[in-house]
Design a protein around this motif. Structure first.
Motif: not given
Length: 408
Positions: A238, A375, A382-388, A390-391
């Motif tokens: 992540g 971040y 940053t690790r808590q971000l998901t999906g778009r 995170a991209e």
């Protein structure tokens, strides 16, 4: 394409028993008066380099030490780093008198681990003499991203071919040669030595009167440099890499009539066996021509990261609190320039850029905003971000370092 891993095909088997001494002509000896002056100047810096909020004040103080170097010393360093061998050893560099035990884990130190920071100030001062700015990669120190890396033996990492490792010979490499923000200079400064641990250096100057000097073979598409395993593992966990996973520059290339190295014998893929054999010949040549030095207390090694490659021999620590300990600093001239941004290699498209702007993470001229800063400094965010999200964060990291930050 079925790339061939060079190191798997050609295991490292060099004994490294007969290493020539570091050239005397590239050694700068500071006088006792200079050592004392720099010591007092370093002690007068009130900032702590291991506190993020005090780092800029610390760097400013170190630049004042750099300004106190004699014109002759500055010229010596510049000449040898830029037009000569590409490496300078500075002796007589002051170190801290009251040293704690060698840390058990490398990377950053706790701000209160040391009472004084003379060695750190000298590392930053020597870096300032190159005209470059200090920085570090977010992944170093296992993701704790110190401005200054403390390199020590770590028992659980003994077989690692990198920081913390010791139970092996390490292949030659240019520091982070695959990265878009490859360091221009690398400085290693001794705090405690291990007599059996030698730092080895190869310079493009050693190609003189060899077959490599006149080689006209086109190898431009034979090789790819890849990111270290640690960086790949952290990306999977992540923490985006912030640069392309591969670079396709050849290990040896000519620029304006001179050579440039893009070496990492432990992280290169080859297009076929002809490329493997070519690279093996180059490694044989480098191993046969290398020079070495022990990074002792008060000794600093300055390296031009484009015309030298380096490595270390294996050694045997005792883990008694007195083991090998040195500081490592990266320096880059165009640290905040966008010239090496991945804007030209497809890291983002217009839609993604628009989304980054809508999130408030980037400006229309490609500068990251303070909103994205958390971040950079706090990997857990940053690790808590998901999906778009995170991209998009992974793409935004290609624009680091942001103004005012020294993390890439």
């Amino acid at each position: 394409m079925n790339w061939i891993n060079y190191r798997s095909t050609k295991p490292l088997t060099y004994a490294r028993e007969n290493i020539a001494a570091f050239p005397e002509t590239c050694i700068l000896q500071l006088s006792a008066q200079e050592t004392e002056l720099f010591t007092q100047m370093a002690l007068s810096i009130k900032a702590n380099p291991y506190k993020t909020e005090e780092q800029e004040d610390f760097i400013l103080g170190a630049k004042q030490i750099a300004a106190a170097f004699s014109p002759a010393a500055r010229q010596f360093i510049d000449q040898h780093l830029q037009q000569g061998f590409g490496a300078v050893q500075v002796k007589g560099v002051p170190i801290d008198e009251d040293l704690p035990e060698t840390p058990s884990i490398g990377g950053p130190l706790s701000p209160d681990y040391k009472k004084t920071f003379v060695s750190e100030a000298m590392l930053m001062a020597l870096g300032a003499l190159t005209g470059a700015e200090p920085f570090n990669f977010r992944q170093e120190g296992q993701g704790k991203a110190p401005l200054i890396d403390n390199i020590v033996p770590v028992y659980k990492l003994k077989a690692q071919k990198g920081a913390g490792g010791f139970d092996n010979n390490f292949p030659f490499h240019c520091e982070s040669a695959w990265h878009r923000k490859r360091p221009d200079y690398l400085i290693l400064q001794g705090i405690r030595e291990a007599p059996d641990a030698r730092t080895l250096v190869f310079s493009t100057q050693m190609f003189e009167n060899s077959k490599w000097q006149d080689s006209s073979l086109d190898i431009s598409n034979w090789f790819r440099l890849k990111a270290p395993d640690l960086y790949v593992q952290m990306e999977q966990a992540g923490i985006p890499m912030g640069t392309a996973s591969y670079s396709f520059e050849p290990p040896l290339c000519r620029e304006a009539g001179s050579f440039r190295l893009n070496i990492n014998f432990n992280g290169t893929d080859c297009i076929d066996m002809d490329a493997v054999n070519w690279l093996s010949e180059l490694e044989d040549f480098i191993e046969a021509k290398t020079v070495g030095a022990v990074i002792a207390p008060g000794n600093a090694l300055l390296l031009n990261n484009h015309i030298t490659c380096h490595t270390r021999t294996g050694y045997t620590p005792t883990f008694n609190g007195m083991d090998r300990w040195f500081l490592r600093g990266y320096f880059k001239k165009d640290l905040w320039s966008g010239s090496t941004s991945t804007a030209n290699n497809g890291a983002y498209d217009a839609k993604a850029f628009s989304e980054l702007m809508e999130l408030g993470w980037i400006t229309n001229d490609g500068n990251l905003t303070s909103t994205f800063a958390k971040y950079i400094y706090h990997p857990e965010e940053t690790r808590q971000l998901t999906g778009r999200m995170a991209e998009l964060a992974a793409l935004a990291f290609h624009y680091t370092p942001m103004a005012g930050s020294r993390l890439v």
